[in-house]
Design a protein around this motif. Structure first.
Motif, PDB file in Angstrom:
ATOM      1  N   UNK A 113       0.838  -1.210   0.000  1.00  9.93           N
ATOM      2  CA  UNK A 113       0.000   0.000   0.000  1.00  9.93           C
ATOM      3  C   UNK A 113       0.861   1.243   0.000  1.00  9.93           C
ATOM      4  N   UNK A 114       0.366   2.237  -0.710  1.00 10.44           N
ATOM      5  CA  UNK A 114       1.115   3.484  -0.790  1.00 10.44           C
ATOM      6  C   UNK A 114       1.124   4.170   0.576  1.00 10.44           C
ATOM      7  N   UNK A 115       2.209   4.754   0.888  1.00 13.48           N
ATOM      8  CA  UNK A 115       2.366   5.439   2.161  1.00 13.48           C
ATOM      9  C   UNK A 115       2.510   6.941   1.949  1.00 13.48           C
ATOM     10  N   UNK A 116       2.069   7.643   2.927  1.00 11.93           N
ATOM     11  CA  UNK A 116       2.209   9.094   2.868  1.00 11.93           C
ATOM     12  C   UNK A 116       3.687   9.453   2.939  1.00 11.93           C
ATOM     13  N   UNK A 117       4.089  10.477   2.212  1.00  6.41           N
ATOM     14  CA  UNK A 117       5.506  10.860   2.242  1.00  6.41           C
ATOM     15  C   UNK A 117       5.956  11.219   3.650  1.00  6.41           C
ATOM     16  N   UNK A 118       7.109  10.730   4.003  1.00  9.27           N
ATOM     17  CA  UNK A 118       7.647  11.001   5.328  1.00  9.27           C
ATOM     18  C   UNK A 118       8.409  12.326   5.339  1.00  9.27           C
ATOM     19  N   UNK A 119       8.380  12.989   6.449  1.00  6.88           N
ATOM     20  CA  UNK A 119       9.141  14.241   6.533  1.00  6.88           C
ATOM     21  C   UNK A 119      10.629  13.937   6.433  1.00  6.88           C
ATOM     22  N   UNK A 120      11.412  14.849   5.904  1.00  6.32           N
ATOM     23  CA  UNK A 120      12.849  14.612   5.774  1.00  6.32           C
ATOM     24  C   UNK A 120      13.506  14.338   7.118  1.00  6.32           C
ATOM     25  N   UNK A 121      14.380  13.374   7.114  1.00  3.88           N
ATOM     26  CA  UNK A 121      15.083  13.011   8.346  1.00  3.88           C
ATOM     27  C   UNK A 121      16.357  13.832   8.506  1.00  3.88           C
ATOM     28  N   UNK A 122      16.762  13.918   9.727  1.00  5.15           N
ATOM     29  CA  UNK A 122      18.020  14.587   9.994  1.00  5.15           C
ATOM     30  C   UNK A 122      19.170  13.713   9.507  1.00  5.15           C
ATOM     31  N   UNK A 123      20.268  14.308   9.103  1.00  2.00           N
ATOM     32  CA  UNK A 123      21.402  13.511   8.626  1.00  2.00           C
ATOM     33  C   UNK A 123      21.834  12.474   9.667  1.00  2.00           C
ATOM     34  N   UNK A 124      22.081  11.263   9.187  1.00  2.00           N
ATOM     35  CA  UNK A 124      22.524  10.192  10.078  1.00  2.00           C
ATOM     36  C   UNK A 124      23.981  10.426  10.474  1.00  2.00           C
ATOM     37  N   UNK A 125      24.282  10.361  11.745  1.00  2.00           N
ATOM     38  CA  UNK A 125      25.678  10.570  12.154  1.00  2.00           C
ATOM     39  C   UNK A 125      26.581   9.468  11.640  1.00  2.00           C
ATOM     40  N   UNK A 126      27.807   9.802  11.346  1.00  2.75           N
ATOM     41  CA  UNK A 126      28.782   8.823  10.863  1.00  2.75           C
ATOM     42  C   UNK A 126      29.269   7.989  12.045  1.00  2.75           C
ATOM     43  N   UNK A 127      29.101   6.674  11.941  1.00  2.00           N
ATOM     44  CA  UNK A 127      29.505   5.769  13.008  1.00  2.00           C
ATOM     45  C   UNK A 127      30.803   5.065  12.651  1.00  2.00           C
TER      46      UNK A 127
END
Length: 237
Positions: A113-127
């Motif tokens: 099923x189609x999903x509503x667009x998600x809000x932009x995520x914050x940049x993932x920290x470099x691990x």
């Protein structure tokens, strides 16, 4: 073993595993692997290579998708010099197929099923690529081993039940089945043309012998499934 996965690296790292593989170019081939001889681990140990290094190479090499795909019934196995050394049995091919299915699960054919667009995520920290575990990161668990086979082994009758052995790619697994579990295997052999048994138990002691590693499987439980032949489609045209 990062350098033995199926994603090629632009500049492969020089590791002990890669150096060992390059010592035997007629045996190991990361792009087009061929099934290895049963007991090749013992050949590497006899050649003077450390057990820990050999185990790392064998696990990383034999669990690659390309290697599992090469494990087809009747395909020739090779030794360290690339010479024929036996063939892939039906049991070994089934095990490889099941392991491949676990690595590459079948995707559902149903549309998602189609999903509503998600809000932009914050940049993932470099691990970091690796980090030590502390006591708070660790919980108690139980290590279990599961084997699949489709041939009735010839048992050795002991006081506790029926002692059997299953030869795998890397080790001989030995366990003692209770009479009730053994009867499941006998019934499948008598009533079904083809069957597959799944045996799960607690990983016990491991012993190195002249013929290779022997692994003891404790408190083994057995499930048996009938293998039904696929019915060919009828052409009514």
């Amino acid at each position: 073993m990062d350098d033995l996965n199926d994603k090629p690296e632009a500049q492969p790292k020089r590791t002990p595993e890669r150096e060992l593989i390059e010592l035997y170019p007629n045996c190991f081939n990361l792009k087009k692997p061929r099934p290895l001889k049963v007991g090749i681990r013992q050949d590497l140990l006899a050649a003077g290579h450390a057990s820990k290094l050999v185990n790392s190479v064998m696990y990383g090499y034999c669990q690659r998708i390309a290697y599992l795909k090469a494990m087809r019934i009747g395909t020739a196995r090779i030794d360290l010099q690339g010479q024929p050394a036996g063939e892939v049995t039906e049991a070994a091919a089934i095990i490889a197929r099941d392991e491949l299915a676990l690595l590459r699960p079948v995707k559902s054919s149903k549309p998602k099923p189609s999903k509503a667009p998600k809000p932009p995520k914050e940049p993932t920290p470099v691990l970091t690529t690796d980090a030590p575990l502390t006591a708070e990161n660790i919980v108690s668990g139980r290590l279990e081993l599961t084997l699949k086979f489709n041939e009735l082994p010839k048992p050795v009758v002991v006081k506790a039940g029926m002692k059997i052995g299953i030869q795998t790619e890397t080790a001989l697994v030995v366990t003692t089945l209770k009479p009730k579990a053994w009867k499941k295997l006998e019934k499948a052999q008598a009533e079904w043309p083809q069957w597959v048994a799944s045996m799960t138990g607690k990983l016990g002691a491991q012993v190195n012998s002249n013929d290779g590693t022997i692994v003891m499987l404790e408190d083994a439980a057995v499930q048996v499934f009938e293998k039904k032949a696929k019915v060919a489609a009828v052409d009514n045209s």
